[in-house]
Design a protein around this motif. Structure first.
Motif, PDB file in Angstrom:
ATOM      1  N   PHE A 254     -12.949   0.202  -0.528  1.00  0.00           N
ATOM      2  CA  PHE A 254     -11.875   1.195  -0.411  1.00  0.00           C
ATOM      3  C   PHE A 254     -10.846   0.938  -1.508  1.00  0.00           C
ATOM      4  CE2 PHE A 254     -11.987   3.622   3.692  1.00  0.00           C
ATOM      5  CZ  PHE A 254     -13.266   3.248   4.064  1.00  0.00           C
ATOM      6  N   ILE A 255     -10.589   1.968  -2.293  1.00  0.00           N
ATOM      7  CA  ILE A 255      -9.481   1.888  -3.245  1.00  0.00           C
ATOM      8  C   ILE A 255      -8.341   2.686  -2.624  1.00  0.00           C
ATOM      9  CG2 ILE A 255      -8.656   2.567  -5.539  1.00  0.00           C
ATOM     10  CD1 ILE A 255     -11.470   2.085  -6.599  1.00  0.00           C
ATOM     11  N   ILE A 256      -7.195   2.030  -2.485  1.00  0.00           N
ATOM     12  CA  ILE A 256      -6.088   2.714  -1.813  1.00  0.00           C
ATOM     13  C   ILE A 256      -4.975   3.034  -2.806  1.00  0.00           C
ATOM     14  CG2 ILE A 256      -6.580   1.791   0.490  1.00  0.00           C
ATOM     15  CD1 ILE A 256      -4.473  -0.374  -0.011  1.00  0.00           C
ATOM     16  N   ASN A 257      -4.242   4.065  -2.476  1.00  0.00           N
ATOM     17  CA  ASN A 257      -3.091   4.470  -3.290  1.00  0.00           C
ATOM     18  C   ASN A 257      -1.829   3.956  -2.603  1.00  0.00           C
ATOM     19  OD1 ASN A 257      -1.032   5.735  -4.618  1.00  0.00           O
ATOM     20  ND2 ASN A 257      -1.774   7.838  -4.296  1.00  0.00           N
ATOM     21  N   ARG A 258      -1.247   2.897  -3.187  1.00  0.00           N
ATOM     22  CA  ARG A 258      -0.087   2.260  -2.542  1.00  0.00           C
ATOM     23  C   ARG A 258       1.188   3.075  -2.690  1.00  0.00           C
ATOM     24  NH1 ARG A 258      -0.879  -2.957  -0.095  1.00  0.00           N
ATOM     25  NH2 ARG A 258       1.371  -2.659   0.011  1.00  0.00           N
ATOM     26  N   GLY A 259       1.108   4.208  -3.343  1.00  0.00           N
ATOM     27  CA  GLY A 259       2.326   5.030  -3.460  1.00  0.00           C
ATOM     28  C   GLY A 259       2.193   6.052  -4.560  1.00  0.00           C
ATOM     29  N   ASN A 260       2.234   5.553  -5.788  1.00  0.00           N
ATOM     30  CA  ASN A 260       2.237   6.478  -6.924  1.00  0.00           C
ATOM     31  C   ASN A 260       1.081   6.271  -7.879  1.00  0.00           C
ATOM     32  OD1 ASN A 260       4.050   8.576  -7.225  1.00  0.00           O
ATOM     33  ND2 ASN A 260       5.765   7.099  -7.190  1.00  0.00           N
ATOM     34  N   ALA A 261      -0.080   5.917  -7.348  1.00  0.00           N
ATOM     35  CA  ALA A 261      -1.223   5.656  -8.236  1.00  0.00           C
ATOM     36  C   ALA A 261      -1.560   6.918  -9.028  1.00  0.00           C
ATOM     37  CB  ALA A 261      -2.426   5.217  -7.419  1.00  0.00           C
ATOM     38  N   SER A 262      -1.952   6.725 -10.286  1.00  0.00           N
ATOM     39  CA  SER A 262      -2.400   7.848 -11.104  1.00  0.00           C
ATOM     40  C   SER A 262      -3.926   7.806 -11.152  1.00  0.00           C
ATOM     41  CB  SER A 262      -1.837   7.727 -12.517  1.00  0.00           C
ATOM     42  OG  SER A 262      -2.335   6.548 -13.109  1.00  0.00           O
ATOM     43  N   SER A 263      -4.525   8.891 -11.618  1.00  0.00           N
ATOM     44  CA  SER A 263      -5.990   8.877 -11.713  1.00  0.00           C
ATOM     45  C   SER A 263      -6.424   7.832 -12.731  1.00  0.00           C
ATOM     46  CB  SER A 263      -6.546  10.268 -12.049  1.00  0.00           C
ATOM     47  OG  SER A 263      -6.154  10.654 -13.333  1.00  0.00           O
ATOM     48  N   SER A 264      -5.619   7.629 -13.783  1.00  0.00           N
ATOM     49  CA  SER A 264      -6.061   6.622 -14.756  1.00  0.00           C
ATOM     50  C   SER A 264      -5.959   5.209 -14.177  1.00  0.00           C
ATOM     51  CB  SER A 264      -5.361   6.781 -16.104  1.00  0.00           C
ATOM     52  OG  SER A 264      -4.001   6.732 -15.926  1.00  0.00           O
ATOM     53  N   ASP A 265      -5.007   4.962 -13.288  1.00  0.00           N
ATOM     54  CA  ASP A 265      -4.976   3.648 -12.594  1.00  0.00           C
ATOM     55  C   ASP A 265      -6.301   3.449 -11.839  1.00  0.00           C
ATOM     56  OD1 ASP A 265      -2.312   3.249 -13.345  1.00  0.00           O
ATOM     57  OD2 ASP A 265      -1.482   3.935 -11.424  1.00  0.00           O
ATOM     58  N   VAL A 266      -6.690   4.485 -11.086  1.00  0.00           N
ATOM     59  CA  VAL A 266      -7.912   4.353 -10.271  1.00  0.00           C
ATOM     60  C   VAL A 266      -9.132   4.182 -11.185  1.00  0.00           C
ATOM     61  CG1 VAL A 266      -9.401   5.460  -8.559  1.00  0.00           C
ATOM     62  CG2 VAL A 266      -6.928   5.726  -8.383  1.00  0.00           C
ATOM     63  N   LEU A 267      -9.171   4.944 -12.268  1.00  0.00           N
ATOM     64  CA  LEU A 267     -10.335   4.843 -13.156  1.00  0.00           C
ATOM     65  C   LEU A 267     -10.427   3.464 -13.808  1.00  0.00           C
ATOM     66  CD1 LEU A 267     -10.289   8.411 -14.757  1.00  0.00           C
ATOM     67  CD2 LEU A 267     -11.948   7.505 -13.106  1.00  0.00           C
ATOM     68  N   LYS A 268      -9.257   2.898 -14.153  1.00  0.00           N
ATOM     69  CA  LYS A 268      -9.264   1.539 -14.736  1.00  0.00           C
ATOM     70  C   LYS A 268      -9.781   0.531 -13.707  1.00  0.00           C
ATOM     71  CE  LYS A 268      -5.501   2.153 -17.955  1.00  0.00           C
ATOM     72  NZ  LYS A 268      -4.053   2.291 -17.820  1.00  0.00           N
ATOM     73  N   LEU A 269      -9.316   0.710 -12.464  1.00  0.00           N
ATOM     74  CA  LEU A 269      -9.769  -0.204 -11.398  1.00  0.00           C
ATOM     75  C   LEU A 269     -11.287  -0.048 -11.188  1.00  0.00           C
ATOM     76  CD1 LEU A 269      -8.458  -2.259  -9.574  1.00  0.00           C
ATOM     77  CD2 LEU A 269      -7.950  -0.458  -7.929  1.00  0.00           C
ATOM     78  N   ILE A 270     -11.756   1.170 -11.201  1.00  0.00           N
ATOM     79  CA  ILE A 270     -13.194   1.421 -11.043  1.00  0.00           C
ATOM     80  C   ILE A 270     -13.971   0.707 -12.155  1.00  0.00           C
ATOM     81  CG2 ILE A 270     -14.939   3.260 -11.367  1.00  0.00           C
ATOM     82  CD1 ILE A 270     -13.225   5.065  -9.592  1.00  0.00           C
ATOM     83  N   SER A 271     -13.459   0.794 -13.384  1.00  0.00           N
ATOM     84  CA  SER A 271     -14.258   0.184 -14.455  1.00  0.00           C
ATOM     85  C   SER A 271     -14.207  -1.339 -14.385  1.00  0.00           C
ATOM     86  CB  SER A 271     -13.914   0.759 -15.827  1.00  0.00           C
ATOM     87  OG  SER A 271     -12.683   0.292 -16.230  1.00  0.00           O
ATOM     88  N   ILE A 272     -13.096  -1.909 -13.919  1.00  0.00           N
ATOM     89  CA  ILE A 272     -13.049  -3.376 -13.733  1.00  0.00           C
ATOM     90  C   ILE A 272     -14.080  -3.780 -12.662  1.00  0.00           C
ATOM     91  CG2 ILE A 272     -11.645  -5.306 -12.866  1.00  0.00           C
ATOM     92  CD1 ILE A 272      -9.165  -3.800 -14.034  1.00  0.00           C
ATOM     93  N   ILE A 273     -14.084  -3.038 -11.553  1.00  0.00           N
ATOM     94  CA  ILE A 273     -15.014  -3.367 -10.453  1.00  0.00           C
ATOM     95  C   ILE A 273     -16.457  -3.281 -10.945  1.00  0.00           C
ATOM     96  CG2 ILE A 273     -15.891  -2.555  -8.220  1.00  0.00           C
ATOM     97  CD1 ILE A 273     -12.969  -1.484  -7.675  1.00  0.00           C
ATOM     98  N   LYS A 274     -16.774  -2.206 -11.661  1.00  0.00           N
ATOM     99  CA  LYS A 274     -18.167  -2.029 -12.122  1.00  0.00           C
ATOM    100  C   LYS A 274     -18.560  -3.165 -13.083  1.00  0.00           C
ATOM    101  CE  LYS A 274     -19.660   2.286 -12.810  1.00  0.00           C
ATOM    102  NZ  LYS A 274     -19.712   3.724 -13.117  1.00  0.00           N
ATOM    103  N   ARG A 275     -17.612  -3.511 -13.955  1.00  0.00           N
ATOM    104  CA  ARG A 275     -17.899  -4.571 -14.938  1.00  0.00           C
ATOM    105  C   ARG A 275     -18.165  -5.904 -14.226  1.00  0.00           C
ATOM    106  NH1 ARG A 275     -12.754  -5.607 -17.894  1.00  0.00           N
ATOM    107  NH2 ARG A 275     -12.510  -7.180 -16.270  1.00  0.00           N
ATOM    108  N   GLU A 276     -17.309  -6.241 -13.261  1.00  0.00           N
ATOM    109  CA  GLU A 276     -17.449  -7.535 -12.584  1.00  0.00           C
ATOM    110  C   GLU A 276     -18.717  -7.608 -11.734  1.00  0.00           C
ATOM    111  OE1 GLU A 276     -15.463 -10.255 -13.183  1.00  0.00           O
ATOM    112  OE2 GLU A 276     -14.742  -8.882 -14.742  1.00  0.00           O
TER     113      GLU A 276
END
Ligand code: EPU
Length: 293
Positions: A254-276
């Motif tokens: 689950f990726i959660i939006n703690r308040g003001n997440a942007s789509s690019s924040d989520v996309l960066k997190l997605i790419s870190i997760i995929k890489r790891e």
């Protein structure tokens, strides 16, 4: 068919996707419409074709990550009562795609019809659930389908058999058409039996999943015989954050939006997760959430 002034007046240009998605993320939609009738929907498709617009059909927006930059196409939401009717014929449910899954579940439960209780807590409309073949581990909504009535982007109505709808794990061939309705085969059952399933699933979801912040459900599909959440957890990624987007401490898929997440924040997190996950397990995760750019 002439595009009536009425339709042009109904197409809005002031809708922000943040207000339409469960992630509470997303910029402006170039065009947005809630057609009142099927005729109006067909005229909308002509409008889209004339303007060469990409079509995005939105249900409850519960599986979507929309770009902060907005969407240059047209968002269609089947939110009028003319897309929300349903009827039972013995143990068969014929429902239009704008119906909420929760409504259909409540109504079939009260008739002692089993099948939809497995989808308790899954937010969204029937149309959205069918397009992504929503479900839990053992059950997918596509399993219940007898046929699906769709409208293609040229305005032609077709009835697709279950096979033609192409259901597979969290996927279907219904992405590039508009789902109008579906026939679902339910089973007679005791209310007590249905309630037992509902209670067990609610307990399990509360225990393991994180719905306390805006999110879009599981971010990734499970790889064959694995759980994406388990793999992300084993990589030690729970709690990592880019801006206001965070990997849930409760469930790592689950990726959660703690308040003001942007789509690019989520996309960066997605790419870190995929890489790891790739580095550690040589497994390529694929997104379950639909990314709208
Ligand atoms: N796990 C961890 N760490 C985590 C999360 C999970 O170790 O952070 C472990 C669990 O302990 C368990 C295993 O991974 O042993 C599976 O976890 P869970 O039971 O939570 O199920 P899941 O595979 O993560 C799938 C669906 C969910 C659905 C549940 C329940 C997908 C991607 N996810 O989750 O669907 O609700 O099963 O049936 O298919 C969704 O699609 O949006 C969704 C939430």
């Amino acid at each position: 068919m002439n595009l009536s002034k009425n339709l042009e007046n109904k197409i809005r240009t002031d809708i922000v996707l943040k207000s339409l998605t469960s992630f509470k993320i997303g910029g402006r939609a170039k065009y947005y419409i809630e057609p009142a009738t099927q005729e109006e929907l067909k005229k909308t498709l002509i409008f889209a074709k004339n303007k060469k617009l990409k079509i995005y059909c939105i249900g409850s927006g519960s599986n979507v990550l929309a770009s902060d930059k907005g969407i240059s196409g047209i968002i269609i939401k089947l939110n009028s009562k003319n897309f929300k009717s349903f009827k039972f014929e013995d143990d068969t449910l014929i429902a239009q795609s704008g119906c909420l899954l929760s409504t259909l579940l409540q109504r079939s439960r009260s008739r002692g019809l089993s099948g939809l209780e497995y989808f308790i807590g899954i937010p969204g409309t029937l149309g959205g659930a069918l397009a992504m073949n929503a479900g839990i581990k053992e059950k997918n909504i596509g399993d219940l389908v007898e046929d699906v009535t769709i409208l293609d982007y040229n305005g032609r109505t077709k009835i697709l058999s279950k096979d033609e709808a192409g259901f597979s794990y969290r996927n279907s061939d219904l992405d590039d058409v508009i789902v109008l309705s579906a026939t679902l085969k339910l089973k007679k059952s005791s209310k007590a039996g249905i309630d037992r399933v509902i209670n067990d699933l609610i307990t399990a979801r509360k225990r393991s999943q994180d719905w306390s912040f805006p999110c879009a459900g599981c971010a990734f599909k499970n790889p064959a015989n694995e759980s994406a959440g388990r793999l992300i957890d084993l990589c030690g990624l729970k709690g990592i954050r880019v801006g206001d987007a965070q990997v849930s401490l409760k469930h790592a898929n689950f990726i959660i939006n703690r308040g003001n997440a942007s789509s690019s924040d989520v996309l960066k997190l997605i790419s870190i997760i995929k890489r790891e996950v790739k580095k550690r397990f040589k497994i390529e995760l694929t997104e379950e959430i639909k990314i709208w750019k």
